[in-house]
Design a protein around this motif. Structure first.
Motif, PDB file in Angstrom:
ATOM      1  N   VAL A   1      -4.724   1.899 -16.719  1.00 36.85           N
ATOM      2  CA  VAL A   1      -3.495   1.749 -15.941  1.00 36.85           C
ATOM      3  C   VAL A   1      -3.676   0.564 -15.005  1.00 36.85           C
ATOM      4  CG1 VAL A   1      -2.005   2.789 -14.197  1.00 36.85           C
ATOM      5  CG2 VAL A   1      -2.879   4.181 -16.089  1.00 36.85           C
ATOM      6  N   ASN A   2      -2.907  -0.477 -15.243  1.00 31.42           N
ATOM      7  CA  ASN A   2      -2.947  -1.711 -14.448  1.00 31.42           C
ATOM      8  C   ASN A   2      -1.613  -1.811 -13.729  1.00 31.42           C
ATOM      9  OD1 ASN A   2      -3.666  -4.218 -13.430  1.00 31.42           O
ATOM     10  ND2 ASN A   2      -3.086  -5.317 -15.297  1.00 31.42           N
ATOM     11  N   TYR A   3      -1.608  -1.605 -12.414  1.00 32.49           N
ATOM     12  CA  TYR A   3      -0.343  -1.446 -11.712  1.00 32.49           C
ATOM     13  C   TYR A   3      -0.115  -2.507 -10.649  1.00 32.49           C
ATOM     14  CZ  TYR A   3      -2.466   0.641  -7.450  1.00 32.49           C
ATOM     15  OH  TYR A   3      -3.169   0.862  -6.287  1.00 32.49           O
ATOM     16  N   ASP A   4       1.147  -2.664 -10.271  1.00 35.19           N
ATOM     17  CA  ASP A   4       1.515  -3.504  -9.142  1.00 35.19           C
ATOM     18  C   ASP A   4       1.498  -2.654  -7.882  1.00 35.19           C
ATOM     19  OD1 ASP A   4       1.971  -5.904 -10.518  1.00 35.19           O
ATOM     20  OD2 ASP A   4       4.039  -5.360 -10.987  1.00 35.19           O
ATOM     21  N   ARG A   5       0.640  -3.026  -6.940  1.00 36.26           N
ATOM     22  CA  ARG A   5       0.673  -2.317  -5.664  1.00 36.26           C
ATOM     23  C   ARG A   5       2.041  -2.495  -5.005  1.00 36.26           C
ATOM     24  NH1 ARG A   5      -4.484  -4.327  -2.450  1.00 36.26           N
ATOM     25  NH2 ARG A   5      -3.372  -3.226  -0.773  1.00 36.26           N
ATOM     26  N   ARG A   6       2.425  -1.573  -4.140  1.00 33.73           N
ATOM     27  CA  ARG A   6       3.770  -1.609  -3.542  1.00 33.73           C
ATOM     28  C   ARG A   6       4.024  -2.954  -2.849  1.00 33.73           C
ATOM     29  NH1 ARG A   6       5.306   2.798   0.254  1.00 33.73           N
ATOM     30  NH2 ARG A   6       4.669   4.083  -1.504  1.00 33.73           N
ATOM     31  N   GLY A   7       5.258  -3.422  -3.030  1.00 35.68           N
ATOM     32  CA  GLY A   7       5.646  -4.706  -2.474  1.00 35.68           C
ATOM     33  C   GLY A   7       5.275  -5.892  -3.342  1.00 35.68           C
ATOM     34  N   ARG A   8       4.718  -5.649  -4.522  1.00 39.28           N
ATOM     35  CA  ARG A   8       4.258  -6.725  -5.403  1.00 39.28           C
ATOM     36  C   ARG A   8       4.862  -6.581  -6.793  1.00 39.28           C
ATOM     37  NH1 ARG A   8      -2.068  -7.254  -3.631  1.00 39.28           N
ATOM     38  NH2 ARG A   8      -1.872  -6.117  -1.670  1.00 39.28           N
ATOM     39  N   GLY A   9       5.013  -7.703  -7.472  1.00 41.77           N
ATOM     40  CA  GLY A   9       5.465  -7.677  -8.850  1.00 41.77           C
ATOM     41  C   GLY A   9       6.723  -6.870  -9.037  1.00 41.77           C
ATOM     42  N   ALA A  10       6.679  -5.927  -9.975  1.00 45.70           N
ATOM     43  CA  ALA A  10       7.844  -5.117 -10.294  1.00 45.70           C
ATOM     44  C   ALA A  10       7.912  -3.817  -9.496  1.00 45.70           C
ATOM     45  CB  ALA A  10       7.848  -4.793 -11.791  1.00 45.70           C
ATOM     46  N   SER A  11       6.925  -3.578  -8.633  1.00 46.95           N
ATOM     47  CA  SER A  11       6.962  -2.369  -7.807  1.00 46.95           C
ATOM     48  C   SER A  11       7.868  -2.571  -6.599  1.00 46.95           C
ATOM     49  CB  SER A  11       5.551  -1.994  -7.322  1.00 46.95           C
ATOM     50  OG  SER A  11       4.775  -1.494  -8.380  1.00 46.95           O
ATOM     51  N   ALA A  12       8.455  -1.474  -6.150  1.00 46.62           N
ATOM     52  CA  ALA A  12       9.293  -1.516  -4.949  1.00 46.62           C
ATOM     53  C   ALA A  12       8.406  -1.420  -3.708  1.00 46.62           C
ATOM     54  CB  ALA A  12      10.300  -0.373  -4.987  1.00 46.62           C
ATOM     55  N   ASP A  13       9.047  -1.372  -2.549  1.00 48.27           N
ATOM     56  CA  ASP A  13       8.324  -1.249  -1.291  1.00 48.27           C
ATOM     57  C   ASP A  13       9.001  -0.196  -0.430  1.00 48.27           C
ATOM     58  OD1 ASP A  13       6.419  -1.703   0.606  1.00 48.27           O
ATOM     59  OD2 ASP A  13       6.925  -3.811   0.944  1.00 48.27           O
ATOM     60  N   GLY A  14       8.239   0.459   0.411  1.00 45.93           N
ATOM     61  CA  GLY A  14       8.805   1.467   1.291  1.00 45.93           C
ATOM     62  C   GLY A  14       9.350   0.848   2.568  1.00 45.93           C
ATOM     63  N   PRO A  15      10.070   1.621   3.356  1.00 45.16           N
ATOM     64  CA  PRO A  15      10.662   1.101   4.586  1.00 45.16           C
ATOM     65  C   PRO A  15       9.634   0.776   5.656  1.00 45.16           C
ATOM     66  CG  PRO A  15      11.013   3.471   4.414  1.00 45.16           C
ATOM     67  CD  PRO A  15      10.457   3.029   3.104  1.00 45.16           C
ATOM     68  N   ALA A  16       8.506   1.468   5.658  1.00 45.08           N
ATOM     69  CA  ALA A  16       7.454   1.227   6.640  1.00 45.08           C
ATOM     70  C   ALA A  16       6.111   1.385   5.958  1.00 45.08           C
ATOM     71  CB  ALA A  16       7.573   2.199   7.812  1.00 45.08           C
ATOM     72  N   TYR A  17       5.189   0.457   6.212  1.00 43.54           N
ATOM     73  CA  TYR A  17       3.903   0.493   5.517  1.00 43.54           C
ATOM     74  C   TYR A  17       2.887   1.366   6.251  1.00 43.54           C
ATOM     75  CZ  TYR A  17      -0.435  -0.692   3.272  1.00 43.54           C
ATOM     76  OH  TYR A  17      -1.617  -0.588   2.598  1.00 43.54           O
ATOM     77  N   ALA A  18       2.093   2.063   5.469  1.00 41.82           N
ATOM     78  CA  ALA A  18       0.906   2.757   5.962  1.00 41.82           C
ATOM     79  C   ALA A  18      -0.073   2.843   4.800  1.00 41.82           C
ATOM     80  CB  ALA A  18       1.240   4.159   6.469  1.00 41.82           C
ATOM     81  N   VAL A  19      -1.353   2.745   5.097  1.00 46.89           N
ATOM     82  CA  VAL A  19      -2.360   2.829   4.043  1.00 46.89           C
ATOM     83  C   VAL A  19      -2.221   4.134   3.266  1.00 46.89           C
ATOM     84  CG1 VAL A  19      -4.834   2.874   3.573  1.00 46.89           C
ATOM     85  CG2 VAL A  19      -3.938   1.346   5.328  1.00 46.89           C
ATOM     86  N   GLU A  20      -1.840   5.194   3.958  1.00 46.87           N
ATOM     87  CA  GLU A  20      -1.668   6.490   3.300  1.00 46.87           C
ATOM     88  C   GLU A  20      -0.655   6.436   2.172  1.00 46.87           C
ATOM     89  OE1 GLU A  20      -3.511   7.040   7.178  1.00 46.87           O
ATOM     90  OE2 GLU A  20      -1.698   5.969   6.536  1.00 46.87           O
ATOM     91  N   ARG A  21       0.366   5.574   2.314  1.00 44.84           N
ATOM     92  CA  ARG A  21       1.372   5.460   1.254  1.00 44.84           C
ATOM     93  C   ARG A  21       0.739   4.864  -0.004  1.00 44.84           C
ATOM     94  NH1 ARG A  21       2.975   7.381   5.211  1.00 44.84           N
ATOM     95  NH2 ARG A  21       1.908   9.047   4.085  1.00 44.84           N
ATOM     96  N   GLU A  22      -0.166   3.909   0.167  1.00 43.77           N
ATOM     97  CA  GLU A  22      -0.819   3.316  -1.003  1.00 43.77           C
ATOM     98  C   GLU A  22      -1.758   4.321  -1.675  1.00 43.77           C
ATOM     99  OE1 GLU A  22      -1.203  -0.593  -2.038  1.00 43.77           O
ATOM    100  OE2 GLU A  22      -1.566  -1.277   0.036  1.00 43.77           O
ATOM    101  N   ILE A  23      -2.373   5.173  -0.885  1.00 41.67           N
ATOM    102  CA  ILE A  23      -3.198   6.230  -1.469  1.00 41.67           C
ATOM    103  C   ILE A  23      -2.316   7.194  -2.268  1.00 41.67           C
ATOM    104  CG2 ILE A  23      -4.675   8.211  -0.923  1.00 41.67           C
ATOM    105  CD1 ILE A  23      -5.723   6.567   1.462  1.00 41.67           C
ATOM    106  N   GLU A  24      -1.133   7.478  -1.749  1.00 41.18           N
ATOM    107  CA  GLU A  24      -0.185   8.322  -2.487  1.00 41.18           C
ATOM    108  C   GLU A  24       0.271   7.657  -3.780  1.00 41.18           C
ATOM    109  OE1 GLU A  24       1.635  10.483   1.527  1.00 41.18           O
ATOM    110  OE2 GLU A  24       2.810   8.971   0.457  1.00 41.18           O
ATOM    111  N   ASP A  25       0.362   6.325  -3.771  1.00 43.89           N
ATOM    112  CA  ASP A  25       0.715   5.607  -5.004  1.00 43.89           C
ATOM    113  C   ASP A  25      -0.350   5.856  -6.072  1.00 43.89           C
ATOM    114  OD1 ASP A  25       2.796   4.602  -3.472  1.00 43.89           O
ATOM    115  OD2 ASP A  25       1.891   2.612  -3.223  1.00 43.89           O
ATOM    116  N   ILE A  26      -1.610   5.762  -5.676  1.00 38.18           N
ATOM    117  CA  ILE A  26      -2.697   6.003  -6.626  1.00 38.18           C
ATOM    118  C   ILE A  26      -2.682   7.454  -7.098  1.00 38.18           C
ATOM    119  CG2 ILE A  26      -5.211   6.039  -6.908  1.00 38.18           C
ATOM    120  CD1 ILE A  26      -5.348   3.680  -4.958  1.00 38.18           C
TER     121      ILE A  26
END
Length: 278
Positions: free
Chosen positions: A61-86
């Protein structure tokens, strides 16, 4: 089409993270699942060749982290959100997976494993911890500098500052990159995510020894890789990390530098395959 190519056939898809953010990914190959976590100023295109090599042995699985490429972004960033992405990606492949991350992506992978996600094995390439007071790593207040440049829409300056001050790249090399068709515009397009990687690094780049917490909670068997052509700071960081993890080993790969994922995937892949299959 050969059987090898059939196994490595790529499927583009999306998943939805816990906060509703759509995360785009490529899925290829068959076998145990491996998720690739990108570094700063990178999307899934950087690991495309590496993913193809690994897909001969694994479900990749090769993914775009949030805010990059074809992935969307959340209203407010937190590292925890990226962990939830994984976590959402792990759910996509059956509830457990191995992780491979490079640079700040390695630190994000470490944080995901330490947070209790079901990580079978963990491989990291040159996490950029600064563990001694010798100037390796960005200067004090660097995050604020990047925030100010982005607030003024000075994306090129933000990218250059990150490459020179955080990555230690000579200015003349940055100048050469600006002349490569498409390269600089792609980097500028990712500049808005630089604060995300700075947040992922947290307080680990202050020239202090790496504490046991939270890293020791990453209990999965771990391989810490460095390149022989990279600055010594990466070697020191790797040794510190190996010392605080409960089940880790360190290996230096001859002839590689910090850009190995994109620039030398054929040399990196055999080490990952051997560890992940072992």
């Amino acid at each position: 089409m050969s059987s090898t190519r059939e196994k490595a056939a790529k499927v583009e898809s999306t998943t939805v993270s816990a906060d509703g953010t759509t995360i785009a990914f490529d899925k290829s190959g068959e076998g145990p699942a491996v998720i690739l976590v990108a570094s700063a100023l990178a999307d899934r295109s950087d690991a495309k060749k590496l993913a193809g090599l690994l897909a001969e042995h694994f479900t990749v699985v090769n993914y775009d982290r949030r805010g990059r490429g074809a992935s969307a972004d959340g209203p407010a960033y937190a590292v925890e959100r990226e962990i939830e992405d994984i976590a959402a990606l792990i759910d996509q492949v059956g509830g457990s997976a191995s992780l491979f991350g490079s640079s700040s992506g390695a630190v994000l992978a470490l944080r995901a494993a330490a947070a209790g996600l079901k990580v079978n094995k963990l491989a990291v390439y040159e996490p950029p911890f600064s563990v001694t007071s010798d100037g390796f790593g960005p200067p004090a207040g660097f995050g604020g500098q990047i925030d100010s440049l982005l607030a003024e829409d000075r994306r090129s300056d933000a990218v250059k500052a990150f490459m020179v001050k955080a990555q230690g790249m000579p200015s003349f090399m940055v100048g050469a990159m600006r002349l490569m068709p498409g390269v600089w515009s792609n980097l500028k397009g990712l500049a808005n995510t630089l604060p995300y990687d700075i947040a992922v690094m947290g307080d680990t780049q202050q020239g202090k020894p790496l504490p046991a917490e939270p890293w020791s909670a990453a209990s999965a068997p771990t391989l810490v890789l460095t390149g022989s052509k990279s600055p010594d700071g990466f070697q020191r960081a790797a040794k510190e990390l190996t010392g605080v993890l409960p089940d880790a080993s360190h290996r230096t790969l001859n002839g590689l530098n910090h850009g190995a994922v994109a620039m030398a995937p054929k040399k990196l892949a055999p080490e990952l395959i051997g560890f992940l299959r072992g």
